[in-house]
Write an enzyme that holds these catalytic residues in place. Structure first.
Site, short mmCIF file in Angstrom:
data_model
loop_
_atom_site.label_atom_id
_atom_site.label_comp_id
_atom_site.label_asym_id
_atom_site.label_seq_id
_atom_site.Cartn_x
_atom_site.Cartn_y
_atom_site.Cartn_z
N ASN A 175 -5.17 7.55 6.36
CA ASN A 175 -5.72 6.41 5.64
C ASN A 175 -5.83 5.18 6.53
OD1 ASN A 175 -6.34 7.52 3.17
ND2 ASN A 175 -4.41 6.98 2.20
N HIS A 200 0.89 -1.18 0.00
CA HIS A 200 0.00 0.00 0.00
C HIS A 200 0.92 1.21 0.00
CE1 HIS A 200 -2.83 3.03 1.13
NE2 HIS A 200 -3.67 2.28 1.83
N GLU A 201 1.02 1.90 -1.15
CA GLU A 201 2.03 2.95 -1.28
C GLU A 201 1.57 4.30 -0.72
OE1 GLU A 201 3.21 3.72 -5.28
OE2 GLU A 201 1.24 4.45 -5.90
N ASP A 202 0.37 4.37 -0.16
CA ASP A 202 -0.11 5.63 0.43
C ASP A 202 -0.68 5.38 1.82
OD1 ASP A 202 -0.54 8.40 0.39
OD2 ASP A 202 -2.61 8.15 -0.29
N LEU A 203 0.04 4.57 2.60
CA LEU A 203 -0.43 4.22 3.94
C LEU A 203 0.12 5.19 4.97
CD1 LEU A 203 -2.06 2.38 5.72
CD2 LEU A 203 -0.16 0.76 5.78
#
Length: 308
Positions: free
Chosen positions: A200, A193-196
């Site tokens: 989020n 998950h590159e936007d954790l």
């Protein structure tokens, strides 16, 4: 049903041509009421509260089979194209549970979490500990359905080579060299998950689901060291109040890496590269965001050296 604040965010957007289903913002807003009605009927849903939204999606609280849920309708963009697949892979372990999906309409039916309790409600260091633990919970072997970090690298190389005056030349050159070194020694790919970050992550509605769950996955195949950077660049207000900015933001990365069992050198290196890329992006696509670009450059300088 469609909040005016969401309309203001999406109206006038050009279509994301990298998406599997590109549509401009105005056209998507025009079709959104019909999408909502169709999926309320399709999934047998009853509205159950005021609609919510983020930057790209309408989230409608509903009741599904007598239980609270949310229907999510996302403006099509490449980062969200495979959200449903990532959620299926995680199957509710460390992430919000997917109940149903209609990928052709960018519509998801999800378990309802507590939108009033994002991870931003706890201290930064506590949130970093939680996120490090979520890295472990979400860790899965890579799968060919998802793009890889290496797939993105040619575009990044072009951006860094053409950075000109958007970032200090030494930072662009170092980021380009560091990127090549990282990819040359990359471990086997994991589903990441590159936007954790802490905005989020939400609390579940009940204790049976644990304490915190990830939402809004931006899935990519890579290494979890690549995913540390969003923890560093978010909650800018807290970083601005830190007595020692460099020590504060590096400590965030340290705590996440320790909690997830990551290679700290690689976590710092990936964080540095992604921060420089953010600055280059801001100069190209959001030239009015000089404050954001300047903040990314300051953060990148904090990670230009390896951990002590």
């Amino acid at each position: 049903m469609i909040p005016e604040t969401l309309r203001a965010l999406i109206a006038g957007r050009p279509a994301d041509e990298l998406s599997a289903r590109p549509v401009d913002g105005d056209a998507w807003l025009a079709r959104l009421p019909k999408l909502v009605d169709e999926h309320l009927a399709r999934w047998g849903l009853t509205p159950d509260g005021d609609p919510l939204h983020g930057e790209n999606a309408l989230v409608l609280p509903v009741v599904h089979d007598g239980a609270p849920a949310v229907a999510k309708f996302t403006w099509p963009h490449v980062e969200a194209d495979l959200e449903h697949l990532a959620l299926r892979h995680w199957d509710g372990r460390g992430a919000v549970r997917l109940l149903s999906a209609n990928p052709a309409a960018d519509a998801l039916l999800l378990e309802r979490l507590d939108a009033t309790r994002p991870l931003t409600t706890v201290s930064v260091l506590e949130s970093c500990e939680v996120i490090g633990g979520l890295f472990r919970s979400l860790d899965r072997a890579g799968s060919p359905q998802f793009p890889t970090v290496a797939d993105k690298a040619p575009r990044w190389r072009g951006q860094l080579a053409d950075a000109h005056r958007s970032v200090p030349p030494r930072l662009a050159e170092q980021a380009l060299s560091t990127l090549d070194d990282l990819l040359a020694e990359a471990p086997p790919g994991r589903l990441v998950h590159e936007d954790l970050h802490d905005a989020n992550v939400l609390a579940p509605l009940g204790p049976a689901r644990g304490d915190w769950l990830a939402i809004d996955p931006k899935p990519v195949i890579g290494e979890w060291e690549y995913a540390v950077a969003p923890v560093v660049w978010n909650r800018a207000d807290v970083a601005a109040r830190a007595h020692n900015h460099r020590a504060h933001v590096r400590l965030r990365a340290d705590v996440v890496a320790d909690g997830a069992g990551l290679d700290l050198d690689r976590a710092y290196a990936w964080t540095f590269v992604r921060l420089v890329l953010n600055a280059v992006w801001a100069a190209r696509y959001a030239p009015a965001s000089d404050d954001f670009r300047g903040r990314m450059i300051a953060l990148a300088k904090a990670f230009a050296d390896p951990p002590a």
